[in-house]
Structures are given as structure tokens and as C-alpha cells.
Write a protein that holds these residues in place. Structure first.
Motif, PDB file in Angstrom:
ATOM      1  N   GLY A  44       0.794  -1.224   0.000  1.00  0.00           N
ATOM      2  CA  GLY A  44       0.000   0.000   0.000  1.00  0.00           C
ATOM      3  C   GLY A  44       0.824   1.270   0.000  1.00  0.00           C
ATOM      4  N   ASP A  45       2.113   1.169   0.324  1.00  0.00           N
ATOM      5  CA  ASP A  45       2.973   2.358   0.335  1.00  0.00           C
ATOM      6  C   ASP A  45       3.385   2.735  -1.087  1.00  0.00           C
ATOM      7  N   VAL A  46       3.661   4.025  -1.277  1.00  0.00           N
ATOM      8  CA  VAL A  46       4.148   4.554  -2.551  1.00  0.00           C
ATOM      9  C   VAL A  46       5.431   5.322  -2.261  1.00  0.00           C
ATOM     10  N   THR A  47       6.456   5.101  -3.078  1.00  0.00           N
ATOM     11  CA  THR A  47       7.708   5.852  -2.950  1.00  0.00           C
ATOM     12  C   THR A  47       7.896   6.690  -4.210  1.00  0.00           C
ATOM     13  N   PHE A  48       8.615   7.783  -4.070  1.00  0.00           N
ATOM     14  CA  PHE A  48       8.890   8.651  -5.215  1.00  0.00           C
ATOM     15  C   PHE A  48      10.341   9.097  -5.150  1.00  0.00           C
ATOM     16  N   THR A  49      11.050   8.943  -6.250  1.00  0.00           N
ATOM     17  CA  THR A  49      12.447   9.363  -6.358  1.00  0.00           C
ATOM     18  C   THR A  49      12.561  10.357  -7.508  1.00  0.00           C
ATOM     19  N   PRO A  50      12.717  11.655  -7.192  1.00  0.00           N
ATOM     20  CA  PRO A  50      12.818  12.644  -8.267  1.00  0.00           C
ATOM     21  C   PRO A  50      14.177  12.620  -8.945  1.00  0.00           C
ATOM     22  N   SER A  51      14.237  13.254 -10.100  1.00  0.00           N
ATOM     23  CA  SER A  51      15.487  13.374 -10.852  1.00  0.00           C
ATOM     24  C   SER A  51      16.567  13.993  -9.973  1.00  0.00           C
ATOM     25  N   GLY A  52      17.773  13.442 -10.076  1.00  0.00           N
ATOM     26  CA  GLY A  52      18.893  13.962  -9.310  1.00  0.00           C
ATOM     27  C   GLY A  52      19.077  13.313  -7.951  1.00  0.00           C
ATOM     28  N   THR A  53      18.192  12.386  -7.596  1.00  0.00           N
ATOM     29  CA  THR A  53      18.304  11.672  -6.323  1.00  0.00           C
ATOM     30  C   THR A  53      18.335  10.173  -6.590  1.00  0.00           C
ATOM     31  N   GLY A  54      18.633   9.408  -5.541  1.00  0.00           N
ATOM     32  CA  GLY A  54      18.767   7.973  -5.719  1.00  0.00           C
ATOM     33  C   GLY A  54      17.903   7.174  -4.767  1.00  0.00           C
ATOM     34  N   HIS A  55      17.830   5.871  -5.067  1.00  0.00           N
ATOM     35  CA  HIS A  55      17.040   4.970  -4.237  1.00  0.00           C
ATOM     36  C   HIS A  55      17.463   3.527  -4.460  1.00  0.00           C
ATOM     37  N   GLY A  56      16.967   2.653  -3.591  1.00  0.00           N
ATOM     38  CA  GLY A  56      17.154   1.216  -3.699  1.00  0.00           C
ATOM     39  C   GLY A  56      16.048   0.542  -2.906  1.00  0.00           C
ATOM     40  N   MET A  57      15.903  -0.767  -3.070  1.00  0.00           N
ATOM     41  CA  MET A  57      14.856  -1.505  -2.358  1.00  0.00           C
ATOM     42  C   MET A  57      15.398  -2.866  -1.972  1.00  0.00           C
ATOM     43  N   GLN A  58      15.056  -3.319  -0.782  1.00  0.00           N
ATOM     44  CA  GLN A  58      15.465  -4.637  -0.298  1.00  0.00           C
ATOM     45  C   GLN A  58      14.253  -5.324   0.328  1.00  0.00           C
ATOM     46  N   ASN A  59      13.991  -6.558  -0.103  1.00  0.00           N
ATOM     47  CA  ASN A  59      12.925  -7.341   0.516  1.00  0.00           C
ATOM     48  C   ASN A  59      13.483  -7.928   1.802  1.00  0.00           C
ATOM     49  N   THR A  60      13.001  -7.437   2.935  1.00  0.00           N
ATOM     50  CA  THR A  60      13.441  -7.925   4.241  1.00  0.00           C
ATOM     51  C   THR A  60      12.393  -8.836   4.873  1.00  0.00           C
ATOM     52  N   GLY A  61      11.303  -9.064   4.162  1.00  0.00           N
ATOM     53  CA  GLY A  61      10.235  -9.904   4.682  1.00  0.00           C
ATOM     54  C   GLY A  61      10.437 -11.372   4.340  1.00  0.00           C
ATOM     55  N   SER A  62       9.430 -12.176   4.682  1.00  0.00           N
ATOM     56  CA  SER A  62       9.487 -13.623   4.433  1.00  0.00           C
ATOM     57  C   SER A  62       8.659 -14.047   3.227  1.00  0.00           C
ATOM     58  N   GLU A  63       8.003 -13.090   2.599  1.00  0.00           N
ATOM     59  CA  GLU A  63       7.174 -13.351   1.418  1.00  0.00           C
ATOM     60  C   GLU A  63       7.713 -12.561   0.235  1.00  0.00           C
TER      61      GLU A  63
ATOM     62  N   MET B 267       8.005  -9.783  -2.492  1.00  0.00           N
ATOM     63  CA  MET B 267       7.586  -8.376  -2.527  1.00  0.00           C
ATOM     64  C   MET B 267       7.247  -8.046  -3.978  1.00  0.00           C
ATOM     65  N   GLU B 268       6.039  -7.547  -4.184  1.00  0.00           N
ATOM     66  CA  GLU B 268       5.569  -7.194  -5.528  1.00  0.00           C
ATOM     67  C   GLU B 268       5.444  -5.687  -5.599  1.00  0.00           C
ATOM     68  N   ILE B 269       6.096  -5.073  -6.590  1.00  0.00           N
ATOM     69  CA  ILE B 269       6.001  -3.639  -6.764  1.00  0.00           C
ATOM     70  C   ILE B 269       5.662  -3.299  -8.216  1.00  0.00           C
ATOM     71  N   ILE B 270       5.004  -2.175  -8.375  1.00  0.00           N
ATOM     72  CA  ILE B 270       4.749  -1.605  -9.699  1.00  0.00           C
ATOM     73  C   ILE B 270       5.681  -0.405  -9.811  1.00  0.00           C
ATOM     74  N   ALA B 271       6.487  -0.374 -10.870  1.00  0.00           N
ATOM     75  CA  ALA B 271       7.470   0.689 -11.069  1.00  0.00           C
ATOM     76  C   ALA B 271       7.102   1.522 -12.296  1.00  0.00           C
ATOM     77  N   LEU B 272       7.208   2.833 -12.152  1.00  0.00           N
ATOM     78  CA  LEU B 272       6.932   3.752 -13.252  1.00  0.00           C
ATOM     79  C   LEU B 272       8.071   4.763 -13.327  1.00  0.00           C
ATOM     80  N   ILE B 273       8.762   4.806 -14.464  1.00  0.00           N
ATOM     81  CA  ILE B 273       9.818   5.775 -14.696  1.00  0.00           C
ATOM     82  C   ILE B 273       9.335   6.762 -15.749  1.00  0.00           C
ATOM     83  N   LEU B 274       9.270   8.051 -15.361  1.00  0.00           N
ATOM     84  CA  LEU B 274       8.844   9.121 -16.260  1.00  0.00           C
ATOM     85  C   LEU B 274       9.992  10.097 -16.461  1.00  0.00           C
TER      86      LEU B 274
END
Length: 116
Positions: A86-105, A107-114
Motif C-alpha cells: 500500500g505504500d508509494v515511494t517517489f524518487t525525483p530526478s537527481g536523487t537515488g534509491h534502492g529496495m530490499q525485501n526484508t520480509g518472508s514473502e 515483494m511485488e512492486i509496480i514501477a513507473l519511470i517518467l
């Protein structure tokens, strides 16, 4: 136009941006035209437990993740933030990000790059 599920381009990316494990990326669009020239990625991505997307910077584009299921840690330009379904993350131009599945199931995400 309708594209059936079995017609999608599926990519398996190992150690994406230096992260542990691999991710499965199901591209929901096939080309820039389907995003009206305004972006380059609209995808459903799966991260198995312990797998991730390593930290990377976006230049000239932004990326939004919608966490559909599972939980993990989002690297928000160096700040680690717990995320879950249910959470949404946003990474604007000029910044960075990463993701790590720390759970036991998975992780499904929908990614959109504009383009910025």
C-alpha cells in the motif's frame, strides 16, 4: 489494444545495481510510444525474500514504486525507510534509491519511470 499476460516481455535481472539475488521484471508496456514519449518503464517487479534493487541515481527522470504486496526497506537517497503493501515511494530526478525485501514473502512492486 489489449496485451495478454503471456505476451509480456519478462526480464530476470541478477544483482540489479549490485544488490543481492535477482528480480523478475514484467514489462507492462513494450515501448516509449505506449507511454506517449513521457517515460521508459511501467513494470510489475518481484523481489524474493533477501533480494533487492541496489542504490542508483536517476538523472533526467523520476521513479515511483507502488508496493503491491510484501515488505522491505526503501533506501531514500541514503535514508532507510521501512515499507509495506500500500505504500508509494517517489524518487525525483537527481536523487537515488534502492529496495530490499526484508520480509518472508515475495515483494511485488509496480514501477513507473517518467522523464523529468
Amino acid at each position: 489494444m489489449v496485451r495478454k499476460g503471456n505476451e509480456r516481455n519478462v526480464e530476470i535481472a541478477e544483482h540489479k545495481f549490485g544488490a543481492d539475488g535477482f528480480i523478475t521484471v514484467r514489462h507492462l508496456t513494450n515501448n516509449d510510444e505506449e507511454l506517449n514519449g513521457k517515460g521508459r518503464v511501467f513494470a510489475h517487479t518481484t523481489l524474493l525474500p533477501g533480494c533487492g534493487i541496489g542504490f542508483h541515481v536517476h538523472t533526467g527522470e523520476s521513479e515511483t514504486y507502488y508496493i503491491y504486496s510484501g515488505s522491505g526497506e526503501f533506501n531514500d537517497n541514503g535514508t532507510i525507510v521501512p515499507v509495506s503493501a500500500g505504500d508509494v515511494t517517489f524518487t525525483p530526478s537527481g536523487t537515488g534509491h534502492g529496495m530490499q525485501n526484508t520480509g518472508s514473502e515475495p515483494m511485488e512492486i509496480i514501477a513507473l519511470i517518467l522523464y523529468a
